[in-house]
Design a protein around this motif. Structure first.
Motif, mmCIF file in Angstrom:
data_model
loop_
_atom_site.group_PDB
_atom_site.id
_atom_site.type_symbol
_atom_site.label_atom_id
_atom_site.label_comp_id
_atom_site.label_asym_id
_atom_site.label_seq_id
_atom_site.Cartn_x
_atom_site.Cartn_y
_atom_site.Cartn_z
ATOM 1 N N GLU A 187 1.179 23.013 -0.817
ATOM 2 C CA GLU A 187 0.744 21.644 -1.054
ATOM 3 C C GLU A 187 1.576 20.993 -2.165
ATOM 4 O O GLU A 187 1.913 19.806 -2.105
ATOM 5 C CB GLU A 187 -0.735 21.617 -1.410
ATOM 6 N N THR A 188 1.932 21.781 -3.195
ATOM 7 C CA THR A 188 2.774 21.229 -4.267
ATOM 8 C C THR A 188 4.164 20.878 -3.757
ATOM 9 O O THR A 188 4.771 19.892 -4.205
ATOM 10 C CB THR A 188 2.908 22.220 -5.436
ATOM 11 N N LEU A 189 4.675 21.665 -2.800
ATOM 12 C CA LEU A 189 5.983 21.355 -2.218
ATOM 13 C C LEU A 189 5.920 20.035 -1.454
ATOM 14 O O LEU A 189 6.849 19.224 -1.506
ATOM 15 C CB LEU A 189 6.431 22.483 -1.289
ATOM 16 N N LYS A 190 4.826 19.819 -0.732
ATOM 17 C CA LYS A 190 4.663 18.564 0.004
ATOM 18 C C LYS A 190 4.558 17.380 -0.952
ATOM 19 O O LYS A 190 5.152 16.320 -0.721
ATOM 20 C CB LYS A 190 3.418 18.651 0.886
ATOM 21 N N ASN A 191 3.805 17.570 -2.019
ATOM 22 C CA ASN A 191 3.667 16.494 -3.008
ATOM 23 C C ASN A 191 4.998 16.165 -3.673
ATOM 24 O O ASN A 191 5.308 15.000 -3.933
ATOM 25 C CB ASN A 191 2.632 16.882 -4.058
ATOM 26 N N ASP A 192 5.794 17.215 -3.955
ATOM 27 C CA ASP A 192 7.117 16.993 -4.549
ATOM 28 C C ASP A 192 8.008 16.184 -3.603
ATOM 29 O O ASP A 192 8.763 15.302 -4.024
ATOM 30 C CB ASP A 192 7.793 18.327 -4.869
ATOM 31 N N LEU A 193 7.927 16.512 -2.306
ATOM 32 C CA LEU A 193 8.746 15.820 -1.326
ATOM 33 C C LEU A 193 8.386 14.330 -1.283
ATOM 34 O O LEU A 193 9.263 13.461 -1.257
ATOM 35 C CB LEU A 193 8.556 16.463 0.052
ATOM 36 N N LEU A 194 7.079 14.029 -1.302
ATOM 37 C CA LEU A 194 6.641 12.630 -1.292
ATOM 38 C C LEU A 194 7.078 11.906 -2.559
ATOM 39 O O LEU A 194 7.526 10.751 -2.518
ATOM 40 C CB LEU A 194 5.114 12.570 -1.155
ATOM 41 N N LYS A 195 6.956 12.610 -3.683
ATOM 42 C CA LYS A 195 7.298 11.990 -4.960
ATOM 43 C C LYS A 195 8.783 11.678 -5.046
ATOM 44 O O LYS A 195 9.181 10.581 -5.463
ATOM 45 C CB LYS A 195 6.875 12.921 -6.095
ATOM 46 N N LYS A 196 9.634 12.650 -4.651
ATOM 47 C CA LYS A 196 11.078 12.440 -4.734
ATOM 48 C C LYS A 196 11.553 11.395 -3.728
ATOM 49 O O LYS A 196 12.539 10.689 -3.968
ATOM 50 C CB LYS A 196 11.816 13.758 -4.532
ATOM 51 N N GLY A 197 10.881 11.307 -2.577
ATOM 52 C CA GLY A 197 11.256 10.313 -1.582
ATOM 53 C C GLY A 197 10.604 8.971 -1.818
ATOM 54 O O GLY A 197 10.858 8.018 -1.082
ATOM 55 N N LYS A 198 9.725 8.910 -2.837
ATOM 56 C CA LYS A 198 8.998 7.682 -3.174
ATOM 57 C C LYS A 198 8.186 7.181 -1.986
ATOM 58 O O LYS A 198 8.134 5.986 -1.677
ATOM 59 C CB LYS A 198 9.972 6.603 -3.659
ATOM 60 N N TYR A 199 7.555 8.165 -1.278
ATOM 61 C CA TYR A 199 6.687 7.824 -0.160
ATOM 62 C C TYR A 199 5.247 7.796 -0.644
ATOM 63 O O TYR A 199 4.824 8.680 -1.410
ATOM 64 C CB TYR A 199 6.823 8.851 0.971
ATOM 65 N N THR A 200 4.479 6.825 -0.186
ATOM 66 C CA THR A 200 3.077 6.734 -0.576
ATOM 67 C C THR A 200 2.208 6.651 0.668
ATOM 68 O O THR A 200 2.600 6.099 1.703
ATOM 69 C CB THR A 200 2.830 5.497 -1.453
ATOM 70 N N ILE A 201 1.009 7.194 0.555
ATOM 71 C CA ILE A 201 0.057 7.172 1.662
ATOM 72 C C ILE A 201 -0.644 5.816 1.685
ATOM 73 O O ILE A 201 -1.057 5.301 0.644
ATOM 74 C CB ILE A 201 -0.960 8.317 1.505
ATOM 75 N N ASP A 202 -0.769 5.259 2.865
ATOM 76 C CA ASP A 202 -1.453 3.969 3.026
ATOM 77 C C ASP A 202 -2.914 4.132 2.625
ATOM 78 O O ASP A 202 -3.652 4.919 3.233
ATOM 79 C CB ASP A 202 -1.358 3.504 4.488
ATOM 80 N N PRO A 203 -3.372 3.408 1.593
ATOM 81 C CA PRO A 203 -4.752 3.579 1.131
ATOM 82 C C PRO A 203 -5.793 3.170 2.163
ATOM 83 O O PRO A 203 -6.931 3.636 2.128
ATOM 84 C CB PRO A 203 -4.820 2.687 -0.115
ATOM 85 N N GLU A 204 -5.423 2.298 3.112
ATOM 86 C CA GLU A 204 -6.384 1.835 4.105
ATOM 87 C C GLU A 204 -6.492 2.798 5.283
ATOM 88 O O GLU A 204 -7.595 3.153 5.713
ATOM 89 C CB GLU A 204 -5.988 0.438 4.601
ATOM 90 N N THR A 205 -5.349 3.229 5.785
ATOM 91 C CA THR A 205 -5.355 4.109 6.972
ATOM 92 C C THR A 205 -5.315 5.578 6.603
ATOM 93 O O THR A 205 -5.672 6.437 7.406
ATOM 94 C CB THR A 205 -4.154 3.792 7.866
ATOM 95 N N GLY A 206 -4.862 5.893 5.376
ATOM 96 C CA GLY A 206 -4.733 7.288 4.967
ATOM 97 C C GLY A 206 -3.556 7.984 5.615
ATOM 98 O O GLY A 206 -3.478 9.212 5.599
ATOM 99 N N LYS A 207 -2.636 7.216 6.190
ATOM 100 C CA LYS A 207 -1.501 7.811 6.884
ATOM 101 C C LYS A 207 -0.226 7.719 6.049
ATOM 102 O O LYS A 207 -0.082 6.837 5.208
ATOM 103 C CB LYS A 207 -1.273 7.098 8.219
#
Length: 521
Positions: free
Chosen positions: A94-114
């Motif tokens: 899970e930490t690896l996934k979070n790192d990937l999102l952080k480095k790619g500056k990707y955020t989860i849509d707060p409305e859809t959760g996607k």
């Protein structure tokens, strides 16, 4: 990927790999990226559901272990270990996934959760974080180390039990990290094959799929432990190998002697228990396994027997089972062996006291020898008077009860007696009345020396400013020295130097440091 009847989960994994291959042959369209996103969402949903089922299975095993410990205690303990190991590795992924999102500056849509699937097309995030040239980065090594650690922990928990063989084989296949042949049939590292050059959403999905592998592994183990307990109940696995030692203490070097029997605890409550003719309170002595705890004062140093009996009621008649055993009482330690590794030093020309012993062996069975070493007075006491050389080795040999011998040794540095300090009337510098210097006694003192070693001054030289130095025999000023002293002016500094001394029967002593005295009158 064809052949045989595949589960829905395996079909999903196969489909993911087909998409991987398709992406190599076409530009990464938004539809392809979205397909990965949908696949990741399904894995994530499956992980949540499997987590709930695993928690239920574990709770069921723990409850059964309390109700029927003889059948479920061991499987429940193994299940708990699997759960802990799986949770640790799952959280790391899970930490690896979070790192990937952080480095790619990707955020989860707060409305859809996607996740922003269609925007996660970067291929350089993990490439830069995990790979450098044909090697792994420090982070890449960490990823592989965590995978291998999880695999090793599951293998340890399952052990070599034949009943777990197939489950272990399946686990090894599921987490196989051997090198993989690429399209050119060249074998490359597993991590490169699965993660290098892929878009962020593909790598993210792969990590979620690996989390799913962890959850599926955990579920399989839970069911394995639950499904095997009935077989265990009628197999030898429910018995224990019980070690019956001939005595409960052995000295170092002594051979262990005893027996190993196969048995298990009887849950039948006894009607009586006695040790050495003394009745034991059963309510306090019998534990939940049916074993009786003994609690009594031991005898003196030496070997002692345990003699008693268990009494059960069988067919309406008392059945006595004898209790036989023994134990050994050894002296309680009352001192510690403490040494400074860099301070193994003995001094030449003096008697260096030593204590030499061998743990667990009486003093009369210990022999020590070395150049200048001799027996002292008392248990383990020796005296060392080193002579020539810069080192001395002390060899120690102990004879054990069975007649065998063990040995050890220690090396000590040999140092000369340090240079003494020259003094007159107890002073090495400062002011003194002229008369005190004239009648005073010259001394050579070993200050801060560990041994009481009195020295006798045999000669020295006396110097008054403006006059030649005078050599004096013994430890007081000669007539010539006194005459020179009378000519010295008030406030002049006289020197006493080249102070030679000796110790009765000892080696030559280095000349003492000079004493410089200012005449007070």
């Amino acid at each position: 990927m064809a052949g045989g009847k595949l589960s829905a989960r395996q079909k999903m994994i196969n489909l993911m790999y087909l998409v991987f291959i398709a992406m190599m042959a076409m530009n990464m369209s938004k539809e392809v990226l979205s397909a990965f996103g949908l696949m990741e969402a399904k894995f994530a949903s499956s992980n949540l559901a499997t987590t709930d089922r695993n928690e239920t299975l574990l709770a069921d095993l723990e409850r059964k272990s309390e109700e029927k410990p003889e059948e479920f205690l061991v499987p429940a303990a193994k299940a708990k270990e699997v759960s802990n190991a799986s949770e640790k590795f799952y959280n790391y992924l899970e930490t690896l996934k979070n790192d990937l999102l952080k480095k790619g500056k990707y955020t989860i849509d707060p409305e859809t959760g996607k996740l922003p699937f269609e925007a996660m097309d970067k291929t350089d995030i993990l490439d830069e974080a995990w790979f450098t040239g044909d090697r792994f980065t420090k982070k890449g090594d960490e990823v592989m180390a965590n995978i291998e650690s999880y695999k090793a922990e599951i293998r340890r928990i399952l052990g070599e039990d034949i009943k777990y063989k197939k489950a272990l084989e399946s686990f090894n296949d599921l987490f196989n990290t051997d090198k993989v042949p690429n399209k050119d049939d060249k074998k490359i590292e597993w991590l490169n094959y699965h993660f290098q050059g892929f878009p962020a959403i593909a790598s993210f999905t792969k990590l979620t799929a690996m989390q799913n592998d962890v959850k599926v592994t955990e579920a399989g183990m839970m069911n394995l432990f639950l499904g095997n307990v009935l077989t265990d109940a009628v197999s030898l696995n429910k018995y224990q190998a019980i070690i019956l030692a001939d005595k409960s203490a052995f000295f170092a070097g002594e051979k262990f002697q005893g027996r190993v029997v196969i048995g298990k605890y009887a849950k039948v409550p006894p009607t009586g228990l006695s040790i050495g003719g003394q009745a034991i309170d059963l309510e306090k002595a019998i534990d939940s396994t049916g074993a009786a705890r003994l609690d009594f004062s031991v005898g003196g140093v030496g070997e002692h027997e345990i003699d008693g009996k268990f009494t059960f009621l069988e067919d309406g008649k008392p059945l006595e089972i004898p209790i036989k055993g023994n134990y050994v009482v050894v002296p309680r330690p009352n001192s510690a062996t403490i040494s400074a590794d860099k301070m193994n030093v003995v001094y030449r020309g003096v008697t260096n006291p030593m204590t030499i012993s061998f743990a667990g062996v009486p003093d009369n069975k210990v022999q020590a020898n070395g150049a200048g070493l001799s027996r002292g007075s008392g248990m383990g006491k020796y005296n060392m008077k080193p002579t020539a050389g810069r080192e001395v080795t002390i060899n120690v040999t102990a004879t054990l009860d069975d007649g065998s011998k063990v040995s050890d040794k220690a090396v000590f540095r040999i140092k000369d007696i340090p240079k003494p300090t020259g003094k007159i009337v107890g002073q090495s510098d400062g002011k003194l009345p002229r008369n005190n210097v004239e009648i005073g006694k010259v001394e050579a003192i070993l200050e801060d020396f560990d041994f009481d070693l009195p020295l006798t001054v045999t000669s020295f030289k006396f110097k008054v400013p403006g006059q030649p130095s005078v050599t004096c025999s013994g430890n007081r000023l000669s007539g010539a020295a006194k005459a020179a002293l009378r000519k010295a002016k008030r406030g002049a500094s006289v020197q006493i130097f080249d102070i030679k001394s000796r110790n009765s029967g000892g080696p030559a002593i280095k000349p003492a440091t000079p004493a410089v005295i200012e005449l007070a009158n």
